[in-house]
Design a protein around this motif. Structure first.
Motif, PDB file in Angstrom:
ATOM      1  N   ASP A  73      -6.918 -15.012  32.470  1.00 25.09           N
ATOM      2  CA  ASP A  73      -6.297 -15.193  33.986  1.00 25.09           C
ATOM      3  C   ASP A  73      -7.293 -15.762  34.920  1.00 25.09           C
ATOM      4  OD1 ASP A  73      -4.003 -15.818  35.471  1.00 25.09           O
ATOM      5  OD2 ASP A  73      -3.653 -13.606  36.069  1.00 25.09           O
ATOM      6  N   ASP A  74      -6.604 -15.901  36.131  1.00 27.65           N
ATOM      7  CA  ASP A  74      -7.792 -16.282  37.040  1.00 27.65           C
ATOM      8  C   ASP A  74      -8.614 -15.124  37.595  1.00 27.65           C
ATOM      9  OD1 ASP A  74      -5.752 -14.954  38.495  1.00 27.65           O
ATOM     10  OD2 ASP A  74      -5.608 -16.466  39.932  1.00 27.65           O
ATOM     11  N   LYS A  75      -9.741 -15.390  38.411  1.00 25.83           N
ATOM     12  CA  LYS A  75     -10.622 -14.348  38.971  1.00 25.83           C
ATOM     13  C   LYS A  75     -11.120 -13.488  37.629  1.00 25.83           C
ATOM     14  CE  LYS A  75      -7.694 -14.169  43.097  1.00 25.83           C
ATOM     15  NZ  LYS A  75      -7.045 -13.546  43.993  1.00 25.83           N
ATOM     16  N   ASN A  76     -11.540 -14.043  36.678  1.00 24.22           N
ATOM     17  CA  ASN A  76     -12.395 -13.516  35.403  1.00 24.22           C
ATOM     18  C   ASN A  76     -11.510 -12.466  34.986  1.00 24.22           C
ATOM     19  OD1 ASN A  76     -14.122 -15.422  35.540  1.00 24.22           O
ATOM     20  ND2 ASN A  76     -15.457 -14.174  37.053  1.00 24.22           N
ATOM     21  N   ARG A  77     -10.089 -12.464  35.137  1.00 26.79           N
ATOM     22  CA  ARG A  77      -9.318 -11.264  34.415  1.00 26.79           C
ATOM     23  C   ARG A  77      -9.118 -11.435  33.140  1.00 26.79           C
ATOM     24  NH1 ARG A  77      -4.135  -9.336  37.872  1.00 26.79           N
ATOM     25  NH2 ARG A  77      -3.640 -11.033  36.298  1.00 26.79           N
ATOM     26  N   ILE A  78      -9.066 -10.664  32.493  1.00 27.43           N
ATOM     27  CA  ILE A  78      -8.705 -10.392  31.038  1.00 27.43           C
ATOM     28  C   ILE A  78      -7.665  -9.314  30.861  1.00 27.43           C
ATOM     29  CG2 ILE A  78      -9.193 -10.159  28.505  1.00 27.43           C
ATOM     30  CD1 ILE A  78     -11.992 -10.983  29.158  1.00 27.43           C
ATOM     31  N   ILE A  79      -6.486  -9.698  30.089  1.00 24.64           N
ATOM     32  CA  ILE A  79      -5.420  -8.561  29.817  1.00 24.64           C
ATOM     33  C   ILE A  79      -5.468  -8.269  28.317  1.00 24.64           C
ATOM     34  CG2 ILE A  79      -3.129  -7.728  30.103  1.00 24.64           C
ATOM     35  CD1 ILE A  79      -2.996  -9.021  32.873  1.00 24.64           C
ATOM     36  N   THR A  80      -5.440  -7.318  27.814  1.00 25.69           N
ATOM     37  CA  THR A  80      -5.424  -7.163  26.241  1.00 25.69           C
ATOM     38  C   THR A  80      -4.383  -6.179  25.739  1.00 25.69           C
ATOM     39  OG1 THR A  80      -6.939  -5.422  26.004  1.00 25.69           O
ATOM     40  CG2 THR A  80      -7.817  -7.614  26.130  1.00 25.69           C
ATOM     41  N   TYR A  81      -3.875  -6.609  24.619  1.00 28.83           N
ATOM     42  CA  TYR A  81      -2.993  -5.744  23.994  1.00 28.83           C
ATOM     43  C   TYR A  81      -2.976  -5.941  22.496  1.00 28.83           C
ATOM     44  CZ  TYR A  81       0.506  -9.370  23.735  1.00 28.83           C
ATOM     45  OH  TYR A  81       1.304 -10.539  23.694  1.00 28.83           O
ATOM     46  N   THR A  82      -2.697  -5.007  21.773  1.00 26.73           N
ATOM     47  CA  THR A  82      -2.951  -4.987  20.431  1.00 26.73           C
ATOM     48  C   THR A  82      -1.555  -4.744  19.688  1.00 26.73           C
ATOM     49  OG1 THR A  82      -4.990  -3.926  20.298  1.00 26.73           O
ATOM     50  CG2 THR A  82      -3.922  -3.911  18.245  1.00 26.73           C
ATOM     51  N   GLY A  83      -1.163  -5.591  18.908  1.00 33.71           N
ATOM     52  CA  GLY A  83       0.278  -5.464  18.190  1.00 33.71           C
ATOM     53  C   GLY A  83       1.154  -6.511  18.842  1.00 33.71           C
ATOM     54  N   LEU A  84       2.352  -6.215  18.775  1.00 36.73           N
ATOM     55  CA  LEU A  84       3.407  -6.809  19.503  1.00 36.73           C
ATOM     56  C   LEU A  84       3.738  -6.458  20.762  1.00 36.73           C
ATOM     57  CD1 LEU A  84       5.493  -7.676  16.462  1.00 36.73           C
ATOM     58  CD2 LEU A  84       3.980  -9.040  17.101  1.00 36.73           C
ATOM     59  N   LEU A  85       3.701  -7.344  21.970  1.00 38.67           N
ATOM     60  CA  LEU A  85       4.110  -6.955  23.291  1.00 38.67           C
ATOM     61  C   LEU A  85       5.214  -6.027  23.389  1.00 38.67           C
ATOM     62  CD1 LEU A  85       2.744  -7.026  26.064  1.00 38.67           C
ATOM     63  CD2 LEU A  85       4.118  -8.957  26.622  1.00 38.67           C
ATOM     64  N   PHE A  86       6.349  -6.064  22.552  1.00 34.65           N
ATOM     65  CA  PHE A  86       7.671  -5.282  22.763  1.00 34.65           C
ATOM     66  C   PHE A  86       7.393  -3.931  22.306  1.00 34.65           C
ATOM     67  CE2 PHE A  86       8.478  -8.416  19.649  1.00 34.65           C
ATOM     68  CZ  PHE A  86       8.712  -7.811  18.652  1.00 34.65           C
ATOM     69  N   VAL A  87       6.466  -3.832  21.281  1.00 37.53           N
ATOM     70  CA  VAL A  87       6.051  -2.695  20.445  1.00 37.53           C
ATOM     71  C   VAL A  87       4.615  -2.578  20.331  1.00 37.53           C
ATOM     72  CG1 VAL A  87       8.259  -1.896  19.287  1.00 37.53           C
ATOM     73  CG2 VAL A  87       6.642  -3.625  18.245  1.00 37.53           C
ATOM     74  N   PRO A  88       3.646  -2.483  21.512  1.00 34.65           N
ATOM     75  CA  PRO A  88       2.472  -2.422  21.397  1.00 34.65           C
ATOM     76  C   PRO A  88       1.936  -1.350  20.767  1.00 34.65           C
ATOM     77  CG  PRO A  88       2.887  -2.206  23.495  1.00 34.65           C
ATOM     78  CD  PRO A  88       4.106  -2.165  22.804  1.00 34.65           C
ATOM     79  N   ILE A  89       0.756  -1.481  19.834  1.00 36.48           N
ATOM     80  CA  ILE A  89      -0.129  -0.401  19.459  1.00 36.48           C
ATOM     81  C   ILE A  89      -1.179   0.179  20.489  1.00 36.48           C
ATOM     82  CG2 ILE A  89      -1.748   0.199  17.650  1.00 36.48           C
ATOM     83  CD1 ILE A  89      -0.467  -1.952  15.657  1.00 36.48           C
ATOM     84  N   ASP A  90      -1.767  -0.756  21.123  1.00 39.96           N
ATOM     85  CA  ASP A  90      -2.524  -0.533  22.249  1.00 39.96           C
ATOM     86  C   ASP A  90      -1.795  -1.176  23.251  1.00 39.96           C
ATOM     87  OD1 ASP A  90      -4.383   1.324  21.212  1.00 39.96           O
ATOM     88  OD2 ASP A  90      -5.777  -0.280  20.650  1.00 39.96           O
TER      89      ASP A  90
END
Length: 176
Positions: free
Chosen positions: A75-92
């Motif tokens: 995203d803007d302003k050097n932001r990173i959003i991470t998730y592991t797995g699927l967004l509706f059932v994330p592992i992390d």
């Protein structure tokens, strides 16, 4: 008798044609067309497909192994959003991370180590993390280059750059 001038006969030229140059040209043409023919063939790149049994193809092979997938939303302003797995059932679950050694690199190293251990336990050693990189329209080109550098540094060979966001991911970017 009188000395009559001898009749001058024209010198007969040989009717033999030297074909040495023609043979050389023909060999060059044959080599040229062989090379062009070989280079014009379509090149096929092997596409990694899952190891599946035909009976289980639709049940198992079409399902991604969500434990191996990590999504990086840029995203803007050097932001990173991470998730592991699927967004509706994330592992992390989704979390915001910074660029650099102590940020995204550390997270990718830890996740890749877990995935390699998981793959080895399944009997498929060497199958590491698969990263899905999603740069938003607000992110800049430098951020994408930085993430690709991190992939190279860490040794993640399986990644994809995708530019379509799900509605949930768009909400996630707007909320953070």
């Amino acid at each position: 008798m009188q000395n009559l001038p001898k009749k001058v006969r024209s010198k007969k030229l040989s009717t033999r044609v030297d074909l040495t140059a023609m043979v050389s040209v023909s060999f060059l043409l044959i080599i040229f067309f062989m090379v062009v023919g070989e280079l014009s063939k379509p090149k096929v790149m092997e596409f990694g497909r899952p190891d599946c049994i035909d009976e289980d193809y639709h049940r198992v092979c079409n399902m991604p192994d969500e434990r191996r997938i990590m999504t990086l939303l840029l995203d803007d302003k050097n932001r990173i959003i991470t998730y592991t797995g699927l967004l509706f059932v994330p592992i992390d679950g989704p979390k915001e991370i910074e660029y650099g050694k102590s940020g995204i690199r550390k997270e990718l190293l830890e996740r890749n180590k877990k995935v390699l251990e998981y793959s080895a336990a399944l009997g498929k050693p060497g199958r590491g993390l698969t990263a899905v990189i999603k740069p938003s329209k607000k992110s800049n080109y430098g951020n994408l280059v930085d993430i690709l550098d991190e992939m190279k540094i860490i040794g993640i060979n399986s990644y994809a750059i995708v530019n379509d966001f799900t509605p949930e991911e768009t909400k996630l970017l707007a909320s953070k």
